[in-house]
Design a protein around this motif. Sequence first.
Motif, PDB file in Angstrom:
ATOM      1  N   GLU A 173       3.499  -1.365 -17.526  1.00  0.00           N
ATOM      2  CA  GLU A 173       1.940  -1.708 -17.721  1.00  0.00           C
ATOM      3  C   GLU A 173       1.862  -3.185 -17.215  1.00  0.00           C
ATOM      4  N   ALA A 174       2.904  -3.926 -17.452  1.00  0.00           N
ATOM      5  CA  ALA A 174       2.604  -5.460 -17.017  1.00  0.00           C
ATOM      6  C   ALA A 174       3.215  -5.670 -15.306  1.00  0.00           C
ATOM      7  N   LEU A 175       3.714  -4.543 -14.998  1.00  0.00           N
ATOM      8  CA  LEU A 175       4.332  -4.867 -13.624  1.00  0.00           C
ATOM      9  C   LEU A 175       3.388  -5.151 -12.657  1.00  0.00           C
ATOM     10  N   ALA A 176       2.165  -4.382 -12.626  1.00  0.00           N
ATOM     11  CA  ALA A 176       1.230  -4.801 -11.591  1.00  0.00           C
ATOM     12  C   ALA A 176       0.682  -6.324 -11.485  1.00  0.00           C
ATOM     13  N   GLU A 177       0.649  -6.688 -12.445  1.00  0.00           N
ATOM     14  CA  GLU A 177       0.195  -8.103 -12.430  1.00  0.00           C
ATOM     15  C   GLU A 177       1.214  -9.042 -11.949  1.00  0.00           C
ATOM     16  N   ARG A 178       2.377  -8.721 -12.028  1.00  0.00           N
ATOM     17  CA  ARG A 178       3.767  -9.693 -11.475  1.00  0.00           C
ATOM     18  C   ARG A 178       3.770  -9.070  -9.927  1.00  0.00           C
ATOM     19  N   ARG A 223     -15.724   5.603  -0.674  1.00  0.00           N
ATOM     20  CA  ARG A 223     -14.842   5.912   0.384  1.00  0.00           C
ATOM     21  C   ARG A 223     -13.732   4.876   0.148  1.00  0.00           C
ATOM     22  N   ARG A 224     -13.989   3.852  -0.396  1.00  0.00           N
ATOM     23  CA  ARG A 224     -12.627   2.888  -0.512  1.00  0.00           C
ATOM     24  C   ARG A 224     -11.717   3.520  -1.804  1.00  0.00           C
ATOM     25  N   ARG A 225     -12.463   4.128  -2.563  1.00  0.00           N
ATOM     26  CA  ARG A 225     -11.736   5.042  -3.744  1.00  0.00           C
ATOM     27  C   ARG A 225     -10.849   6.143  -3.445  1.00  0.00           C
ATOM     28  N   ALA A 226     -11.603   6.824  -2.198  1.00  0.00           N
ATOM     29  CA  ALA A 226     -10.880   7.957  -1.531  1.00  0.00           C
ATOM     30  C   ALA A 226      -9.707   7.558  -0.568  1.00  0.00           C
ATOM     31  N   PHE A 227      -9.743   6.520   0.064  1.00  0.00           N
ATOM     32  CA  PHE A 227      -8.843   5.868   0.715  1.00  0.00           C
ATOM     33  C   PHE A 227      -7.561   5.414  -0.119  1.00  0.00           C
ATOM     34  N   ALA A 228      -7.834   5.036  -1.320  1.00  0.00           N
ATOM     35  CA  ALA A 228      -6.993   4.624  -2.180  1.00  0.00           C
ATOM     36  C   ALA A 228      -6.120   5.744  -2.863  1.00  0.00           C
ATOM     37  N   ARG A 229      -6.818   6.806  -3.360  1.00  0.00           N
ATOM     38  CA  ARG A 229      -6.240   7.883  -3.849  1.00  0.00           C
ATOM     39  C   ARG A 229      -5.398   8.573  -2.681  1.00  0.00           C
ATOM     40  N   ALA A 230      -5.757   8.754  -1.491  1.00  0.00           N
ATOM     41  CA  ALA A 230      -5.352   9.228  -0.456  1.00  0.00           C
ATOM     42  C   ALA A 230      -3.731   8.753  -0.268  1.00  0.00           C
ATOM     43  N   PHE A 231      -3.765   7.177  -0.469  1.00  0.00           N
ATOM     44  CA  PHE A 231      -2.484   6.413  -0.131  1.00  0.00           C
ATOM     45  C   PHE A 231      -1.470   6.921  -1.164  1.00  0.00           C
ATOM     46  N   ARG A 259      -0.983   1.738 -11.119  1.00  0.00           N
ATOM     47  CA  ARG A 259      -0.603   2.523 -12.191  1.00  0.00           C
ATOM     48  C   ARG A 259       0.901   2.316 -12.224  1.00  0.00           C
ATOM     49  N   PRO A 260       1.505   2.600 -13.234  1.00  0.00           N
ATOM     50  CA  PRO A 260       2.995   2.440 -13.295  1.00  0.00           C
ATOM     51  C   PRO A 260       3.647   3.731 -12.575  1.00  0.00           C
ATOM     52  N   GLU A 261       2.946   4.920 -12.904  1.00  0.00           N
ATOM     53  CA  GLU A 261       3.603   6.225 -12.243  1.00  0.00           C
ATOM     54  C   GLU A 261       3.600   6.289 -10.901  1.00  0.00           C
ATOM     55  N   PHE A 262       2.654   5.389 -10.283  1.00  0.00           N
ATOM     56  CA  PHE A 262       3.237   5.157  -8.732  1.00  0.00           C
ATOM     57  C   PHE A 262       3.819   3.976  -8.321  1.00  0.00           C
ATOM     58  N   LEU A 263       3.332   2.740  -9.178  1.00  0.00           N
ATOM     59  CA  LEU A 263       3.875   1.668  -8.458  1.00  0.00           C
ATOM     60  C   LEU A 263       5.539   1.653  -8.777  1.00  0.00           C
ATOM     61  N   VAL A 264       6.009   2.134  -9.722  1.00  0.00           N
ATOM     62  CA  VAL A 264       7.669   2.159  -9.901  1.00  0.00           C
ATOM     63  C   VAL A 264       8.200   2.683  -8.999  1.00  0.00           C
TER      64      VAL A 264
END
Length: 691
Positions: A56-61, A177-185, A232-237
Amino acid sequence: MGTLGYYSTIARLAPVGLARGMVRRVHGKARQALYKQRERLDERGVLAAFGVTSAEALAERALAVRPGGAWCEVGQRDSARTALEAVEGGVERALERAEAALRGEYHVFGVPVSFGEGQPVDWSLDVGSGYRYPVVPVERLKLAQPGVDPKFPWELGRLDCLVALGQGFWVARDEARRRAFARAFVLRALDFLQANPVGEGVQWTCPMDVALRGANLAQALRLFADAPEARRPEFLVPVLQSIAEHAAWVETHLEDGGAVPNNHLVSNFVGLLVMGLLFPELPDAERQTALAVAGLRTQVAAQVHADGSSFEGSIPYHRLSVELFTLALVVARTRGVDLGSVYEQRLLGMFKAARCWTSEHGLAPQVGDNDSGRVFPFREREGREQGYLAPLGAALFGDVGLGGGDFPDEAAWLLGRPGLERFRASRPAPAPVSTSFPEGGFHVLRGAGAVVTVSAGAQGQGGVGGHSHNDKLSFELHLDGRPVIVDPGTGTYTREPAVRNALRSTASHNTLQVDGTEQAPLEPHRLFALPESARARVQVFQTGGELERLHARHDGYRVLSAPVAVERTFLLDKRERALGIVETLVGVGLHEVTGRLHLPDREARLSKPTAGQLARASRVPEAPRSFEAIAVELGPEDSPVAMVLFQEGVCPRLETSRYSPGYGLLVESRVVVFGATLSPPACLRWVVVFG
């Protein structure tokens, strides 16, 4: 392993390079063995690398906003948007690219394909043939197969689409639209990672594409750094793990095993540099960055001539090299990494060179291979387009003789507001003039609306000729920005070897062929080798005033039983708006000589020249004393652009041919064929009257 003759030739050309290449291949095998034994980076390793104890702390760093960061960091968003708004249609193009990526729509070398919004992409599919590569370990994968081309799935697998989605995320004003692009990414990135396990399938067979994909993945992640979906950790990791794996794969599979390393090795280093500088906390990033910096410093000196031309022997590949070296410099500067003065000087020379041979409509000649290769995923551009490079160079370096033209999308994204300010402050440069690039083997005559680009030099890649053609003394003619007499292009690589070899043969170029012989032997199974034998060189290059003159020679036909050399003189007469050509055969014997002029379309016809055209042609220095009654008119029938007139006794004819304006594209065209039986010393003369 190829023929003994091939390796003997390479050994003669570059014996030291061949020996070094063998040593590098041994080292490469050792690196790959170590890669298989290394411990894969798990979630715990990712957390430790960034100095956090919870996912959970990973994104901030990992995704922290950095002041004055690279072009793709969130802190540069406003600067990029300001610059992009200064480009006519720039914002709209960015949104269109993002919307297409959202819908899962792609154009792969001219082939449209749609996978559907939110649907998985078939990353192993060759959309050109319909063949699907199996997802098996790369050492078991049969890459080259008749009718199949791995470049098509590689093009998809570079993940330009992720950067396109990031462009939309930055410029869209509507939050939905921004949220749609982010989800698609998130969905598209995870789809690729799950469908292409490390080291398996076609997407891991070419380290160049692995490197560029890793760079795009890293840049796209920075573009979406403040999107909740990307944090989100499940994506970022898994994405950070993948960037580390991409870098490790490239480092242990460096494409340095050939006698003369080329743009593939530069791509390896650029990918390592971008990944390492954008995420320096990842394990091994510091070492990989240092490796990339040292490699780029070495390769820019080895692969870019002092005259600014690429050593590839290909003008389209010059564009690819410019983009590679530019991306590395832009990212390195923002991280305080110095690539050296030689690096910047050579890159500046490359921008200037591109300006010299680019015509008024931004198109460059196709000398050598054209695989439509690019690095910048910011805007679609056709394979011959290079007009955007000089303005990009002006925005990057300031006023250095590159000013003028339109500020391009690429400069807006990479350089933002400071790049726009440098571009606006630069003085418009004088119009390009005739220039010779003796090291690169390209020579340009300009004037009266004509751009004549002649190939006369050594084979590229230090004589290996990987992207060179049998085109010595061939030329392209652009009139008022329009290609009129052209190199037929490349078409394809491994999909159809016969087509590949046909399009790099002597008969596919605007030069003389003697007794049906090739200028240099084409080995049917060596699709990326054309060793030096023609020894083409320019003997006279005179410019200025009303007449531009270039006289060149090659010895490719010295192998004939009755050996001859071919000389060709180009005379660009600005007063008469005409190009005169004198073909000279020097040697002994009786020879069948055939000349060809390849056209980009079917717009040509046999026609009787007017009295005015005959008069103008006759006033060109060294013109024929008398002309054939039938000439060839080029361009649309209702608005022709040129007339080709031949000396009396040389009867031209028109035949069907094919033209490839970009990789994977072939269109029907025409070719003008003419010739004579000559006993040297003998000359054959003709004139192109235009305007």
